[in-house]
Write an enzyme that holds these catalytic residues in place. Structure first.
Site, PDB file in Angstrom:
ATOM      1  N   SER A  96       0.684  -1.130  -0.060  1.00 44.14           N
ATOM      2  CA  SER A  96      -0.110   0.003   0.184  1.00 44.14           C
ATOM      3  C   SER A  96       1.106   1.436   0.140  1.00 44.14           C
ATOM      4  O   SER A  96       1.647   1.829  -1.200  1.00 44.14           O
ATOM      5  CB  SER A  96      -0.845   0.469   1.156  1.00 44.14           C
ATOM      6  OG  SER A  96      -1.988   0.736   1.199  1.00 44.14           O
ATOM      7  N   ASP A 106      -3.281   6.291  -3.257  1.00 46.74           N
ATOM      8  CA  ASP A 106      -1.931   5.628  -2.470  1.00 46.74           C
ATOM      9  C   ASP A 106      -1.698   4.490  -3.748  1.00 46.74           C
ATOM     10  O   ASP A 106      -2.133   4.379  -4.472  1.00 46.74           O
ATOM     11  CB  ASP A 106      -2.705   5.240  -1.736  1.00 46.74           C
ATOM     12  CG  ASP A 106      -3.224   3.783  -1.457  1.00 46.74           C
ATOM     13  OD1 ASP A 106      -3.965   3.929  -2.057  1.00 46.74           O
ATOM     14  OD2 ASP A 106      -3.248   3.248  -0.551  1.00 46.74           O
ATOM     15  N   ASP A 162      -1.616   1.802  -4.452  1.00 42.02           N
ATOM     16  CA  ASP A 162      -1.957   0.720  -4.614  1.00 42.02           C
ATOM     17  C   ASP A 162      -3.223   0.851  -5.522  1.00 42.02           C
ATOM     18  O   ASP A 162      -4.211   0.070  -5.406  1.00 42.02           O
ATOM     19  CB  ASP A 162      -2.130  -1.132  -3.831  1.00 42.02           C
ATOM     20  CG  ASP A 162      -2.806  -0.035  -2.536  1.00 42.02           C
ATOM     21  OD1 ASP A 162      -2.595   0.978  -2.042  1.00 42.02           O
ATOM     22  OD2 ASP A 162      -3.506  -0.957  -2.515  1.00 42.02           O
ATOM     23  N   ASP A 186      -6.329   1.879  -3.622  1.00 46.32           N
ATOM     24  CA  ASP A 186      -7.166   1.809  -2.886  1.00 46.32           C
ATOM     25  C   ASP A 186      -7.776   3.216  -1.993  1.00 46.32           C
ATOM     26  O   ASP A 186      -9.429   2.451  -1.391  1.00 46.32           O
ATOM     27  CB  ASP A 186      -6.909   0.444  -1.525  1.00 46.32           C
ATOM     28  CG  ASP A 186      -6.213   0.622  -0.806  1.00 46.32           C
ATOM     29  OD1 ASP A 186      -5.423   1.201  -1.093  1.00 46.32           O
ATOM     30  OD2 ASP A 186      -6.168  -0.641  -0.181  1.00 46.32           O
ATOM     31  N   GLU A 188     -13.501   4.709   6.143  1.00 45.37           N
ATOM     32  CA  GLU A 188     -12.676   4.316   8.306  1.00 45.37           C
ATOM     33  C   GLU A 188     -11.976   5.976   7.500  1.00 45.37           C
ATOM     34  O   GLU A 188     -11.625   6.818   6.734  1.00 45.37           O
ATOM     35  CB  GLU A 188     -11.935   3.518   7.669  1.00 45.37           C
ATOM     36  CG  GLU A 188     -10.423   3.158   6.453  1.00 45.37           C
ATOM     37  CD  GLU A 188      -9.847   2.500   6.869  1.00 45.37           C
ATOM     38  OE1 GLU A 188      -9.834   1.657   7.502  1.00 45.37           O
ATOM     39  OE2 GLU A 188      -9.126   2.342   5.578  1.00 45.37           O
ATOM     40  N   LYS A 215     -12.060  -1.273   0.915  1.00 47.61           N
ATOM     41  CA  LYS A 215     -12.131   0.177  -0.216  1.00 47.61           C
ATOM     42  C   LYS A 215     -11.010   0.043  -1.704  1.00 47.61           C
ATOM     43  O   LYS A 215     -10.744  -0.972  -2.063  1.00 47.61           O
ATOM     44  CB  LYS A 215     -10.995   0.568   0.975  1.00 47.61           C
ATOM     45  CG  LYS A 215      -9.504   0.195   0.843  1.00 47.61           C
ATOM     46  CD  LYS A 215      -8.705   0.597   2.610  1.00 47.61           C
ATOM     47  CE  LYS A 215      -7.421   0.483   2.605  1.00 47.61           C
ATOM     48  NZ  LYS A 215      -7.668  -1.004   3.177  1.00 47.61           N
TER      49      LYS A 215
END
Length: 623
Positions: free
Chosen positions: A170, A329, A331, A333, A430, A444
């Site tokens: 991530s 970010d 990756d 997600d 979140e 997400k």
């Protein structure tokens, strides 16, 4: 120059080692098992240098598999991410899946999907994992190009796979990598799967010779790239989710967007998303557009960090007159959002603020699609450390709200539970800039979130003459002002972390379950304490928490009499002790500045009194 691994095995047999039987046994295992020359050389170099302390740390400790899968620094050692550990993990995961789905036809028909990001070794780790499963007669759907993380859980549902793995760390630093596991329901694993997989890994540590054999991937009929079967339908579904009137608004609205992939994989996916929902092309931050494992322009590739990671995005947006910045970010997600202010600076929305906007948007969208819908059958979800704004919306608008433990593994599985109960799950979020709009992806999804935020912005601008900032204020006017602070301190010494939290649990002269009762010498009193590490909750009749507990992580929530709620917790993937604070005002409380100021004073005091940063040598977050 590093010698072949076979020669190392011969050399190690004749060497005098540390004299510690456990360590020497682990050294010999590593050299015998590891077929990757670079990591085998790291261990041999340490042996020759007689660096027994480093070897003991690397080889006598093992990276544990949890609900977050694996995440660690890439280097030699059983405590790290490397080819040997990935093979061991894949072997254990494969055996566990075979136990849970004992019909071999499921293995060869449904199989498993593998994706990977642009980090160092991500592709190789996915390849090695695929080899293990192919050798066990599994159908393997392995992407042959970098992929956004949401394309793995989406593929599981579309292809009815038994499981899926995304190789990614991530937004972690470039030295790290990870192994994120999804179950057959398309959500991240939760207990007891994590314990079962960990046990299976420990029972299958010795790598089979075939696990290193790349020939398993040559002309194998069980191996297939799912991209063309999965990705186009993902974007089709995204388009179908929006009424035609919104697609028309997207095409004519003059808003300009700047987008950054943060040296990750998001650019091609968000570009497709914009095209499919009829948005005008965004302006890309060219320096960060292509995947680059070095992350050269931002050593911390985490848009959640704010202006420190979005400096290039802001410069690009200003140079091109963009009203809105969207940032994934690496990756793709997560999603960060910023909007220009009247003075030309940019307002960076917190995850909680974007959550409030997308929560409103998800309900608005649902009403557009189904004007006569039963709102009471709708559901929204947030993690316990996120803003309670959705609860305030639910109380007023009539939908159902659920709170879960931190992490989309819990929210995704709660969404499945509610779907099975006949509910319509509209949204989950979140505060760490993770958003799930709808249930096409049960995790997400920064790609769909970018398309929805952009569409919401065009709708507000062209239909309501409002900015995102103005809409956020309107939400607070309607549902009550919610102001939050989310931050952290860094502690690289696990025993100190344990000491800090144990002090909070034994506040009254070392007695168990005695917690602080106030801060600032009694000025602000604490009404309730919930400890999800021990299961204690002072607000319930039996003093037991209703949410699931976990002794492997630290989490304590303090609710003050004046309405402030503060949660202290450790990170599962980084050396951080986080804190989340929220002051929830009622719709008739209009002195927002006073609420905000009181919260800041209290949070500063609480961090000083409870974490004791100076005494414990903690490093504060850089603004």
């Amino acid at each position: 120059m590093c010698q072949p691994t076979g020669q190392m095995v011969c050399e190690i047999k004749n060497m005098a080692l540390s004299g510690d039987p456990e360590l020497d046994g682990q050294i010999r295992k590593w050299i015998r098992w590891d077929k990757c020359a670079s990591t085998a050389c790291q261990i041999m170099d340490a042996v020759r240098a007689q660096d027994w302390d480093t070897l003991r740390k690397r080889l006598c400790n093992r990276i544990s598999f949890g609900t977050a899968g694996l995440r660690a620094c890439m280097r030699a050692g059983f405590d790290s991410m490397n080819e040997l550990v990935v093979i061991q993990t894949a072997q254990g995961l494969c055996e566990y899946i075979k136990e849970q789905f004992p019909d071999p036809e499921d293995w060869s028909k449904r199989g498993i999907v593998f994706g990977y990001d642009g980090r160092y070794n991500s592709h190789r780790f996915a390849e090695l994992s695929a080899i293990v499963f192919l050798n066990n007669d599994f159908k393997v759907w392995k992407y042959t190009r970098y992929i956004a993380t949401p394309m793995v859980p989406y593929a599981i549902l579309r292809l009815q796979c038994l499981a899926g793995v995304m190789v990614t760390a991530s937004h972690n630093p470039k030295e790290d990598n990870g192994y994120k596991v999804y179950w057959s329901n398309g959500a991240q694993i939760i207990p007891p799967h994590d314990e079962g997989i960990q046990e299976a890994i420990l029972n299958n540590l010795e790598p089979k010779e075939s696990s290193w054999d790349d020939s398993a991937m040559c002309s194998n009929p069980l191996l297939e790239d799912p991209y063309d079967i999965v990705v186009p339908p993902y974007f089709d579904f995204l388009k179908k989710d929006l009424p035609c009137t919104l697609l028309e608004v997207n095409g004519r609205c003059p808003i300009s967007f700047t987008y950054t992939a943060m040296h990750g994989v998001g650019y091609e996916f968000v570009k497709q998303a914009f095209a499919r929902v009829n948005l005008k092309p965004f302006i890309s931050v060219c320096e960060q557009q292509e995947p680059d494992p070095e992350f050269p322009t931002t050593p911390m590739p985490n848009p959640e960090e704010g202006k420190t990671s979005l400096d290039l995005s802001i410069k690009t947006a200003k140079a091109n007159g963009s009203q809105i910045i969207l940032a994934n970010d690496p990756d793709a997600d997560r999603l960060a959002v910023a909007e220009v202010r009247d003075d030309g600076s940019y307002k960076l929305f917190s995850g909680n603020e974007v959550g409030a906007l997308l929560g409103w948007w998800a309900l608005e969208l649902h009403k557009m699609r189904e004007p006569d819908c039963d709102v009471s059958n709708c559901v929204m979800i947030a993690s316990t450390v996120s803003s309670k704004i959705l609860r305030a919306m639910a109380d007023r608008d009539g939908f159902q709200f659920f709170e879960t433990l931190t992490g989309f593994k819990w929210m995704g599985n709660k969404a499945i539970e509610q779907q099975q109960a006949g509910k319509t799950v509209l949204f989950a979020f979140e505060e760490a800039i993770g958003f799930m709009v709808g249930t096409a992806v049960l995790d997400k999804d920064g790609v769909s979130a970018a398309a929805h935020v952009a569409t919401m912005a065009t709708y507000l601008r062209c239909k309501k003459c409002m900015t995102l900032q103005e809409k956020l204020r309107d939400i607070y006017e309607t549902y009550g002002f919610h102001t939050t602070i989310s931050s952290y301190v860094i502690c690289r010494c696990p025993p100190v972390i344990v000491q800090i939290f144990e002090r909070l649990r034994t506040w009254d002269e070392g007695k168990a379950d005695t917690y602080p009762t106030s801060i600032m010498n009694g000025e602000f009193e604490i009404e309730n304490v919930r400890d999800l590490t021990t299961g204690y909750d002072s607000s319930t009749g039996d003093k037991k928490a209703t949410l699931p507990t976990s002794s492997s992580s630290q989490m304590i929530t303090f609710t003050f009499k004046n309405g402030l709620v503060v949660t202290l917790r450790t990170s599962g993937t980084e050396p951080k002790m986080k804190y989340y604070a929220e002051m929830c005002g009622k719709p008739d409380e209009k002195n927002w500045a006073k609420l905000t100021n009181t919260m800041k004073i209290m949070v500063d005091a609480l961090v000083e009194e409870f974490y004791e940063p100076t005494k414990n040598g903690l490093q504060r977050k850089k603004d």
